[in-house]
Scaffold this motif. Structure first.
Motif, PDB file in Angstrom:
ATOM      1  N   SER A  10     -14.966 -73.054  13.818  1.00  0.00           N
ATOM      2  CA  SER A  10     -13.873 -73.286  13.029  1.00  0.00           C
ATOM      3  C   SER A  10     -14.810 -72.936  11.578  1.00  0.00           C
ATOM      4  CB  SER A  10     -13.634 -75.012  12.915  1.00  0.00           C
ATOM      5  OG  SER A  10     -15.079 -75.536  13.228  1.00  0.00           O
ATOM      6  N   THR A  11     -15.984 -72.671  11.702  1.00  0.00           N
ATOM      7  CA  THR A  11     -16.687 -72.386  10.472  1.00  0.00           C
ATOM      8  C   THR A  11     -16.461 -70.870   9.843  1.00  0.00           C
ATOM      9  OG1 THR A  11     -18.835 -71.898  11.287  1.00  0.00           O
ATOM     10  CG2 THR A  11     -18.593 -74.205  10.639  1.00  0.00           C
ATOM     11  N   ASP A  13     -13.582 -69.862   8.852  1.00  0.00           N
ATOM     12  CA  ASP A  13     -12.908 -69.910   7.881  1.00  0.00           C
ATOM     13  C   ASP A  13     -12.047 -68.709   7.736  1.00  0.00           C
ATOM     14  OD1 ASP A  13     -13.939 -72.327   7.160  1.00  0.00           O
ATOM     15  OD2 ASP A  13     -14.982 -71.560   5.628  1.00  0.00           O
ATOM     16  N   PRO A  28     -13.824 -75.714  17.542  1.00  0.00           N
ATOM     17  CA  PRO A  28     -13.931 -76.316  16.523  1.00  0.00           C
ATOM     18  C   PRO A  28     -15.501 -77.188  16.472  1.00  0.00           C
ATOM     19  CG  PRO A  28     -12.584 -77.366  17.862  1.00  0.00           C
ATOM     20  CD  PRO A  28     -12.846 -76.035  18.450  1.00  0.00           C
ATOM     21  N   ASP A  40     -13.096 -80.217  13.680  1.00  0.00           N
ATOM     22  CA  ASP A  40     -12.780 -79.637  12.405  1.00  0.00           C
ATOM     23  C   ASP A  40     -11.442 -78.727  12.727  1.00  0.00           C
ATOM     24  OD1 ASP A  40     -12.672 -78.324   9.993  1.00  0.00           O
ATOM     25  OD2 ASP A  40     -14.759 -77.101  10.344  1.00  0.00           O
ATOM     26  N   GLY A  41     -10.440 -78.815  11.736  1.00  0.00           N
ATOM     27  CA  GLY A  41      -9.271 -78.158  11.565  1.00  0.00           C
ATOM     28  C   GLY A  41      -8.278 -78.486  12.536  1.00  0.00           C
ATOM     29  N   THR A  45      -8.037 -82.371   8.271  1.00  0.00           N
ATOM     30  CA  THR A  45      -8.083 -81.047   7.301  1.00  0.00           C
ATOM     31  C   THR A  45      -9.026 -81.630   6.410  1.00  0.00           C
ATOM     32  OG1 THR A  45      -6.082 -82.121   5.825  1.00  0.00           O
ATOM     33  CG2 THR A  45      -5.571 -80.907   7.879  1.00  0.00           C
ATOM     34  N   THR A  46      -9.229 -80.235   5.260  1.00  0.00           N
ATOM     35  CA  THR A  46     -10.030 -80.594   4.243  1.00  0.00           C
ATOM     36  C   THR A  46      -9.462 -81.669   3.376  1.00  0.00           C
ATOM     37  OG1 THR A  46     -10.842 -78.263   4.448  1.00  0.00           O
ATOM     38  CG2 THR A  46     -11.107 -79.323   2.455  1.00  0.00           C
ATOM     39  N   SER A 121     -19.000 -69.422   6.938  1.00  0.00           N
ATOM     40  CA  SER A 121     -17.693 -69.328   6.308  1.00  0.00           C
ATOM     41  C   SER A 121     -17.316 -67.770   6.644  1.00  0.00           C
ATOM     42  CB  SER A 121     -17.864 -69.787   4.761  1.00  0.00           C
ATOM     43  OG  SER A 121     -16.588 -69.607   4.456  1.00  0.00           O
ATOM     44  N   SER A 235     -12.722 -73.860  -1.450  1.00  0.00           N
ATOM     45  CA  SER A 235     -12.095 -75.395  -1.140  1.00  0.00           C
ATOM     46  C   SER A 235     -11.506 -75.950  -2.109  1.00  0.00           C
ATOM     47  CB  SER A 235     -13.732 -76.180  -0.797  1.00  0.00           C
ATOM     48  OG  SER A 235     -13.471 -77.136  -0.262  1.00  0.00           O
ATOM     49  N   GLY A 263     -13.027 -74.714   5.734  1.00  0.00           N
ATOM     50  CA  GLY A 263     -12.784 -75.831   6.887  1.00  0.00           C
ATOM     51  C   GLY A 263     -13.662 -77.071   6.351  1.00  0.00           C
ATOM     52  N   CYS A 264     -13.403 -78.005   7.018  1.00  0.00           N
ATOM     53  CA  CYS A 264     -13.968 -79.404   6.900  1.00  0.00           C
ATOM     54  C   CYS A 264     -15.515 -79.432   6.917  1.00  0.00           C
ATOM     55  CB  CYS A 264     -13.463 -80.542   7.736  1.00  0.00           C
ATOM     56  SG  CYS A 264     -11.746 -80.791   7.742  1.00  0.00           S
TER      57      CYS A 264
END
Length: 282
Positions: A10-11, A13, A28, A40-41, A45-46, A121, A235, A263-264
């Motif tokens: 999930s990182t 992005d 995630p 995450d995701g 959510t962010t 990311s 972000s 992402g978060c």
């Protein structure tokens, strides 16, 4: 795609449309507030992350997927006869790569190929995208791996942090540094070097000045830039990201200039209005 199933975490992005276009699987990471862990995701959510930070006054803990998480994601494809290619978050920042490797060993030799992106990311995402395009073009797993490993050290990942609050809350700068930085409106510039986040510069003054510097830093490498793909990653900084996307497209003539949302996990370390530019060198 040569019976290869491509995965990241999930990182990376990557925008949802690219994940769907190339059928990229995502494992995630976790963000944990108090005793509640969120994927995450998936179930946070962010914007929700920032709201929770605002309410409780502290950052969540972040953690890697477990080997069991990777097993759950990989195993169905292995049973169908696929080989897994996983490209994930830098081993210098997380145990994610280690846990994916453990899962691969448990699934059997030759079933999972793990690549340490040495990035974060869309610094991961741009490597995943290159692998996806190579596989779509009919390249073998070995050829895709060789391509990713050849560009891994050529990824330029640089971003500006708009507020020192998240670095402070996360224990990455002292309270005095946070106070002084806030008073002087200092915005750190962070680069990813050899898999680690490294302070590259500090820009004092208005945000517009920092954005201009970020853009100019990228354009200074235009002569050696791979003009296939550039990412503007942010972000919750939609307007500034769109502005940079337009200017970079116009100034470089790059084939693809994408915007992507952090992402978060990435956002929990950098904070709102973080904005970065990612590309590879030739």
């Amino acid at each position: 795609m040569n019976n290869v199933k491509l995965f990241s975490d999930s990182t990376c992005d990557l925008p949802k449309e690219l994940l769907e276009q190339y059928d990229i699987g995502i494992v995630p990471l976790y963000v944990t507030f108090n005793d509640t862990a969120y994927r995450d995701g998936v179930n946070i959510t962010t914007p929700e992350l920032y709201q929770r930070v605002k309410e409780c006054g502290k950052l969540p803990k972040t953690s890697a997927p477990s080997p069991a998480d990777f097993m759950k994601a990989f195993e169905p494809y292995v049973h169908e006869g696929h080989t897994i290619l996983y490209i994930g978050l830098s081993s210098q920042l997380s145990s994610t790569i280690q846990n994916a490797t453990i899962a691969g060993d448990m699934l059997g030799e030759g079933t999972v190929k793990v690549i340490d992106s040495l990035n974060l990311s869309t610094g991961i995402g741009i490597q995943v995208l290159k692998a996806a395009r190579a596989l779509e073009a009919g390249k073998s797993l070995d050829e895709a791996v060789q391509l990713v490993e050849s560009v891994r050290g050529k990824v330029e990942t640089e971003f500006i942090i708009d507020t020192l609050d998240y670095l402070y809350k996360g224990g990455r700068c002292s309270g005095l540094q946070n106070l002084i930085g806030s008073l002087l409106k200092i915005r750190p510039v962070i680069k990813v070097i050899e898999g680690k986040m490294t302070p590259a510069n500090k820009i004092r003054g208005k945000r517009e000045k920092a954005l201009e510097q970020l853009k100019n830093n990228a354009l200074s490498l235009q002569g050696s830039m791979d003009l296939d793909t550039i990412f503007v990653t942010h972000s919750l900084s939609y307007d500034d990201a769109a502005m940079l996307q337009s200017e970079l497209k116009q100034r470089t003539g790059a084939k693809h200039v994408y915007t992507s949302d952090c992402g978060c996990v990435i956002s929990s370390h950098c904070g709102p209005n973080t904005l970065g530019i990612v590309f590879t060198l030739q």
